[in-house]
Each structure stands twice: as structure tokens, then as C-alpha cells.
Write a protein that holds these residues in place. Structure first.
Motif, PDB file in Angstrom:
ATOM      1  N   GLU A  97       0.820  -1.142   0.069  1.00  0.00           N
ATOM      2  CA  GLU A  97       0.140  -0.089  -0.146  1.00  0.00           C
ATOM      3  C   GLU A  97       1.087   1.486  -0.113  1.00  0.00           C
ATOM      4  O   GLU A  97       0.477   2.119  -0.509  1.00  0.00           O
ATOM      5  CB  GLU A  97      -0.901  -0.117   1.317  1.00  0.00           C
ATOM      6  CG  GLU A  97      -2.119  -1.049   1.223  1.00  0.00           C
ATOM      7  CD  GLU A  97      -3.089  -0.934   2.012  1.00  0.00           C
ATOM      8  OE1 GLU A  97      -2.692  -0.167   3.246  1.00  0.00           O
ATOM      9  OE2 GLU A  97      -3.987  -1.719   2.215  1.00  0.00           O
ATOM     10  N   ASP A  98       1.992   1.258   0.695  1.00  0.00           N
ATOM     11  CA  ASP A  98       3.070   2.367   0.453  1.00  0.00           C
ATOM     12  C   ASP A  98       3.159   3.053  -0.716  1.00  0.00           C
ATOM     13  O   ASP A  98       3.347   3.847  -1.099  1.00  0.00           O
ATOM     14  CB  ASP A  98       4.112   2.168   1.326  1.00  0.00           C
ATOM     15  CG  ASP A  98       4.031   2.173   3.013  1.00  0.00           C
ATOM     16  OD1 ASP A  98       2.924   2.728   3.061  1.00  0.00           O
ATOM     17  OD2 ASP A  98       4.656   1.601   3.728  1.00  0.00           O
ATOM     18  N   VAL A  99       3.589   1.872  -1.626  1.00  0.00           N
ATOM     19  CA  VAL A  99       3.921   2.382  -3.016  1.00  0.00           C
ATOM     20  C   VAL A  99       2.714   2.978  -3.789  1.00  0.00           C
ATOM     21  O   VAL A  99       2.984   3.806  -4.484  1.00  0.00           O
ATOM     22  CB  VAL A  99       4.273   0.831  -3.732  1.00  0.00           C
ATOM     23  CG1 VAL A  99       4.455   1.316  -5.427  1.00  0.00           C
ATOM     24  CG2 VAL A  99       5.594   0.398  -3.533  1.00  0.00           C
ATOM     25  N   ILE A 100       1.452   2.337  -3.579  1.00  0.00           N
ATOM     26  CA  ILE A 100       0.269   2.878  -4.110  1.00  0.00           C
ATOM     27  C   ILE A 100      -0.016   4.395  -3.676  1.00  0.00           C
ATOM     28  O   ILE A 100      -0.332   5.369  -4.395  1.00  0.00           O
ATOM     29  CB  ILE A 100      -1.087   2.063  -3.759  1.00  0.00           C
ATOM     30  CG1 ILE A 100      -0.725   0.817  -4.520  1.00  0.00           C
ATOM     31  CG2 ILE A 100      -2.486   2.758  -4.376  1.00  0.00           C
ATOM     32  CD1 ILE A 100      -1.879  -0.254  -4.072  1.00  0.00           C
ATOM     33  N   ILE A 101       0.230   4.596  -2.323  1.00  0.00           N
ATOM     34  CA  ILE A 101       0.049   5.792  -1.606  1.00  0.00           C
ATOM     35  C   ILE A 101       0.898   6.816  -2.157  1.00  0.00           C
ATOM     36  O   ILE A 101       0.603   7.871  -2.792  1.00  0.00           O
ATOM     37  CB  ILE A 101       0.168   5.900   0.030  1.00  0.00           C
ATOM     38  CG1 ILE A 101      -1.081   4.951   0.379  1.00  0.00           C
ATOM     39  CG2 ILE A 101       0.213   7.231   0.352  1.00  0.00           C
ATOM     40  CD1 ILE A 101      -0.971   4.852   1.919  1.00  0.00           C
ATOM     41  N   ASP A 102       2.302   6.604  -2.220  1.00  0.00           N
ATOM     42  CA  ASP A 102       3.334   7.349  -2.645  1.00  0.00           C
ATOM     43  C   ASP A 102       3.161   7.891  -3.993  1.00  0.00           C
ATOM     44  O   ASP A 102       3.688   9.015  -4.431  1.00  0.00           O
ATOM     45  CB  ASP A 102       4.838   6.705  -2.393  1.00  0.00           C
ATOM     46  CG  ASP A 102       5.013   6.792  -0.936  1.00  0.00           C
ATOM     47  OD1 ASP A 102       4.555   7.443   0.002  1.00  0.00           O
ATOM     48  OD2 ASP A 102       5.933   5.864  -0.380  1.00  0.00           O
ATOM     49  N   LEU A 103       2.839   6.950  -4.500  1.00  0.00           N
ATOM     50  CA  LEU A 103       2.849   7.202  -6.117  1.00  0.00           C
ATOM     51  C   LEU A 103       1.537   8.004  -6.475  1.00  0.00           C
ATOM     52  O   LEU A 103       1.646   9.039  -6.830  1.00  0.00           O
ATOM     53  CB  LEU A 103       2.772   5.826  -7.161  1.00  0.00           C
ATOM     54  CG  LEU A 103       3.323   5.839  -8.547  1.00  0.00           C
ATOM     55  CD1 LEU A 103       4.028   4.637  -9.025  1.00  0.00           C
ATOM     56  CD2 LEU A 103       1.894   6.285  -9.301  1.00  0.00           C
ATOM     57  N   LEU A 104       0.360   7.450  -6.274  1.00  0.00           N
ATOM     58  CA  LEU A 104      -1.013   8.017  -6.650  1.00  0.00           C
ATOM     59  C   LEU A 104      -1.115   9.528  -6.175  1.00  0.00           C
ATOM     60  O   LEU A 104      -1.632  10.195  -6.763  1.00  0.00           O
ATOM     61  CB  LEU A 104      -2.108   7.076  -6.541  1.00  0.00           C
ATOM     62  CG  LEU A 104      -2.204   5.946  -7.256  1.00  0.00           C
ATOM     63  CD1 LEU A 104      -3.363   5.031  -6.703  1.00  0.00           C
ATOM     64  CD2 LEU A 104      -2.123   6.306  -8.586  1.00  0.00           C
ATOM     65  N   ALA A 105      -0.747   9.700  -4.911  1.00  0.00           N
ATOM     66  CA  ALA A 105      -0.720  10.815  -4.117  1.00  0.00           C
ATOM     67  C   ALA A 105       0.176  11.877  -4.565  1.00  0.00           C
ATOM     68  O   ALA A 105       0.021  13.236  -4.137  1.00  0.00           O
ATOM     69  CB  ALA A 105      -0.657  10.649  -2.593  1.00  0.00           C
ATOM     70  N   SER A 106       1.185  11.440  -5.372  1.00  0.00           N
ATOM     71  CA  SER A 106       2.127  12.420  -5.862  1.00  0.00           C
ATOM     72  C   SER A 106       2.099  12.774  -7.304  1.00  0.00           C
ATOM     73  O   SER A 106       3.129  13.153  -8.141  1.00  0.00           O
ATOM     74  CB  SER A 106       3.430  11.839  -5.562  1.00  0.00           C
ATOM     75  OG  SER A 106       3.681  11.623  -4.168  1.00  0.00           O
ATOM     76  N   ARG A 107       0.983  12.383  -7.972  1.00  0.00           N
ATOM     77  CA  ARG A 107       0.572  12.594  -9.400  1.00  0.00           C
ATOM     78  C   ARG A 107      -0.563  13.388  -9.619  1.00  0.00           C
ATOM     79  O   ARG A 107      -1.521  13.391  -8.818  1.00  0.00           O
ATOM     80  CB  ARG A 107       0.462  11.137 -10.084  1.00  0.00           C
ATOM     81  CG  ARG A 107       1.643  10.297  -9.915  1.00  0.00           C
ATOM     82  CD  ARG A 107       2.912  10.859 -10.548  1.00  0.00           C
ATOM     83  NE  ARG A 107       3.903   9.767 -10.450  1.00  0.00           N
ATOM     84  CZ  ARG A 107       4.706   9.475  -9.544  1.00  0.00           C
ATOM     85  NH1 ARG A 107       4.630  10.328  -8.685  1.00  0.00           N
ATOM     86  NH2 ARG A 107       5.782   8.587  -9.615  1.00  0.00           N
ATOM     87  N   SER A 108      -0.552  14.306 -10.859  1.00  0.00           N
ATOM     88  CA  SER A 108      -1.743  14.940 -10.811  1.00  0.00           C
ATOM     89  C   SER A 108      -3.017  14.225 -11.523  1.00  0.00           C
ATOM     90  O   SER A 108      -2.739  12.938 -11.829  1.00  0.00           O
ATOM     91  CB  SER A 108      -1.354  16.349 -11.829  1.00  0.00           C
ATOM     92  OG  SER A 108      -1.233  15.691 -13.081  1.00  0.00           O
ATOM     93  N   ASN A 109      -4.078  14.660 -11.307  1.00  0.00           N
ATOM     94  CA  ASN A 109      -5.126  13.486 -11.979  1.00  0.00           C
ATOM     95  C   ASN A 109      -4.871  13.510 -13.534  1.00  0.00           C
ATOM     96  O   ASN A 109      -5.202  12.253 -13.982  1.00  0.00           O
ATOM     97  CB  ASN A 109      -6.686  14.230 -12.107  1.00  0.00           C
ATOM     98  CG  ASN A 109      -7.663  13.294 -12.306  1.00  0.00           C
ATOM     99  OD1 ASN A 109      -8.142  13.292 -13.516  1.00  0.00           O
ATOM    100  ND2 ASN A 109      -8.292  12.484 -11.350  1.00  0.00           N
ATOM    101  N   SER A 110      -4.457  14.418 -14.079  1.00  0.00           N
ATOM    102  CA  SER A 110      -3.963  14.145 -15.674  1.00  0.00           C
ATOM    103  C   SER A 110      -3.097  13.106 -15.657  1.00  0.00           C
ATOM    104  O   SER A 110      -3.009  12.319 -16.779  1.00  0.00           O
ATOM    105  CB  SER A 110      -3.700  15.305 -16.318  1.00  0.00           C
ATOM    106  OG  SER A 110      -3.033  15.117 -17.634  1.00  0.00           O
ATOM    107  N   GLN A 111      -2.039  12.976 -15.004  1.00  0.00           N
ATOM    108  CA  GLN A 111      -1.007  11.941 -14.999  1.00  0.00           C
ATOM    109  C   GLN A 111      -1.376  10.751 -14.551  1.00  0.00           C
ATOM    110  O   GLN A 111      -1.316   9.567 -15.225  1.00  0.00           O
ATOM    111  CB  GLN A 111       0.111  12.382 -14.222  1.00  0.00           C
ATOM    112  CG  GLN A 111       0.885  13.618 -14.690  1.00  0.00           C
ATOM    113  CD  GLN A 111       2.089  14.101 -13.493  1.00  0.00           C
ATOM    114  OE1 GLN A 111       2.034  13.927 -12.311  1.00  0.00           O
ATOM    115  NE2 GLN A 111       3.205  14.809 -14.256  1.00  0.00           N
TER     116      GLN A 111
END
Length: 326
Positions: free
Chosen positions: A39-53
Motif C-alpha cells: 500500500e505504501d507504493v500505491i500511496i506514494d505514487l498516486l498521491a504524488s501525481r496530478s489527475n491528468s497524470q
């Protein structure tokens, strides 16, 4: 009144520099491989990208693995954490449409959600989520509003959904004086209230102009517009009109109050907390955090950290962003 131009690019989530959609897609796939999910990978990645990304990651995942990323994530996650992740992966228009559908599902309607979304979106955003709603449901958003609501509140929410608001920042002082006089004539000076006049002015004028109208109203009545609304209106219509005034006067304060209310008292309104943080994370979350601290004497980050339980707290904290002084 704070300048609304200051709200540009004041989100806590910004586009990631050096973004590579295929690299992110691979990392997400690896996080879901085997037993358990990182889950940490999912959190760090998705919460650090814009919606467009995130939309580009969905396309890259489909291209590389011929699978739907949202479906894959949903199958691996659960509870509120799954709800946050799914919300992040939807386009803003689809997310708003989903939340509006949720507000009108089952017995009764959550009018607070309808007001929060339809009142605070631009004309373009209203058109987009109305289109998304119709594509996902058997009827139009306007017809759903009419089916689920009645009276003055129905008239107000349908009028807002028409997206006819002037979106300039031009303030016509002479017109503001006329508008204030018309509101007085339609409310305090009338036996009964002409709600239609209030709706027309509140739904068509730009926010800077409305702010001036409220100032002019006070000058001629020595009474805040909120007090007139409390005296002349009731129920959900009163709630919506007061919300509109609050948003005109302080947009970030409007959302700060909503966030506080979602966490105050016994239990947490998870749906409201998630909805507001996702929808404002790229818009004005920095301003909302500032207002939250002014209003409640404690940072939003600390409030979530102390009062929100469950495995979704970490991703909400990531989306809010930690201030330098926290």
C-alpha cells in the motif's frame, strides 16, 4: 475579501516532474503482485501525481498489461482506502458525478453534497460532470435533481446546474446597489419572500460582484444578508443560500468548515472528508489549510492525524501535504 486570483495553482498535489506513465504502471503492477499489496507504493505514487497524470497511467497500464487499472486496484484494496484510491483514479467530472449519484441514492437526498458540488464548480466543470452523470445513469442530472428535490431548493439547485453564472471578476457598483435594493424588496420589505429574485441574483452574478452586493445590502439595511436569509427562509433552501454566501465571502473557509464538520463529534463522515480532500487537492487545498488553522487553532494535517482512524489516514495526509511548521 481575498483575491480569487490567489487561488490559482494553490493545490497540495501538483504534476510530478520527470513523469513516466509506463514506469508508474509497472511499479503499481509490482505492488499488487503475489500475496498482499504494498500500500505504501500505491500511496506514494498516486498521491504524488496530478489527475491528468493518473489518467495517463491508466492508459499505460492498459497498453502494457491489457488490464483495467482501476479494476485491479479495487480487487486488491478494501474499505475507505479503496474509496480514496478509486476517487483519485476517476476524472474530476466522473468523480463529481459519482458523488452526486451517491447523494441521491436510496431513501432521501443529502442536499449538503448537492450544494457543495454544484455551488463551487465552474460553468465548464458543471457541464462536464452533468455530461458524465448522464453517460453513467439512465437520466439527466437536471431530471434527477427535479425528481429528488422540491420547492425553492429544487429551483435553486436546478438554476445552479444550468451553469449561467457570469465568471468575470467585474464589479458593477451601480448594479450592485440595484441588486441590494431588489433583495431588500424581495425579502425584508415584502409580506412573504420572493425567493425567485434571490435565486436569480445569487445564481447569475459573479462572486466578486455578489460580495459587493452583500456590502451594499448591509449599508442600506444595517443587517447582514445571512440574517435576512435566516429570517426569511427555512429548511434546505436556507442552508443552501447560507452556504452560497459563505462561499462568496470566503471560499477556502467554506471548505475548511466542511472538513471540520466531517471530523467533529463522535465518528467521522468519511465520505465528506474523502470527497473534499480529493476534489480540492489540486485546486486550493493550501488556502483551505490556512483557513482551517485560523478557524480551529490546529492544522488540518494534525487534526486528521489525531482524529481519523483506519488505513486510509496515511493517503489523506499525503494528499493534504505537511506544512513546513508541522
Amino acid at each position: 475579501m481575498s483575491s480569487r486570483s490567489a487561488y490559482k495553482a494553490r493545490g497540495t498535489v501538483r504534476p510530478c516532474p520527470g513523469f513516466n506513465a509506463y514506469h508508474d504502471a509497472e511499479n503499481l503492477r509490482n505492488s499488487m503482485k503475489g500475496l498482499g499489496t504494498d500500500e505504501d507504493v500505491i500511496i506514494d505514487l498516486l498521491a504524488s501525481r496530478s489527475n491528468s497524470q493518473r489518467q495517463q497511467i491508466i492508459q499505460a497500464f492498459k497498453s502494457a498489461y491489457d488490464k483495467n487499472l482501476i479494476d485491479e486496484l479495487n480487487s486488491e484494496l478494501g474499505g475507505n482506502f479503496k474509496t480514496v484510491v478509486e476517487g483519485l483514479m476517476l476524472t474530476p467530472a466522473k468523480f463529481d458525478a459519482q458523488q452526486l449519484k451517491y447523494a441521491m441514492e436510496g431513501a432521501g437526498t443529502d442536499e449538503h453534497i448537492l450544494v457543495e458540488i454544484v455551488l463551487t464548480r465552474t460553468n465548464k466543470q458543471i457541464f462536464e460532470f452533468s455530461e458524465a452523470f448522464q453517460s453513467e445513469n439512465a437520466m439527466s442530472l437536471k431530471d434527477s435533481f427535479k425528481d429528488e428535490n422540491t420547492g425553492d431548493f429544487e429551483q435553486l439547485i436546478v438554476s445552479l446546474q444550468k451553469a449561467k453564472r457570469d465568471e468575470s471578476k467585474h464589479v458593477d457598483v451601480s448594479l450592485a446597489k440595484i441588486d441590494a435594493q431588489e433583495l431588500l424588496a424581495a425579502g425584508e420589505d415584502k409580506w412573504g419572500t420572493d425567493e425567485t429574485k434571490f435565486i436569480k441574483i445569487f445564481c447569475r452574478r459573479n462572486f466578486a460582484h455578489l460580495y459587493k452586493v452583500f456590502e451594499e445590502y448591509y449599508q442600506i439595511t444595517n443587517k447582514e444578508i445571512e440574517d435576512t436569509i435566516k429570517d426569511e427562509m427555512s429548511g434546505t433552501f436556507q442552508m443552501a443560500m447560507l452556504g452560497l454566501v459563505q462561499y462568496v465571502k470566503n471560499p477556502a473557509g467554506f471548505f475548511a468548515t466542511k472538513l471540520y464538520e466531517s471530523m467533529a463529534g463522535a465518528g467521522t463522515d468519511d465520505q465528506a472528508l474523502i470527497r473534499i480532500i480529493i476534489s480540492r487537492s489540486e485546486v486550493d487545498m493550501m488556502d483551505i489549510k490556512t483557513e482551517f488553522f485560523k478557524l480551529y487553532g490546529k492544522s488540518l494535517f494534525s487534526y486528521i492525524e489525531d482524529d481519523v482512524g483506519g488505513d486510509y489516514r496515511k493517503i489523506l495526509l499525503h494528499l493534504c501535504g505537511k506544512d513546513e511548521d508541522e
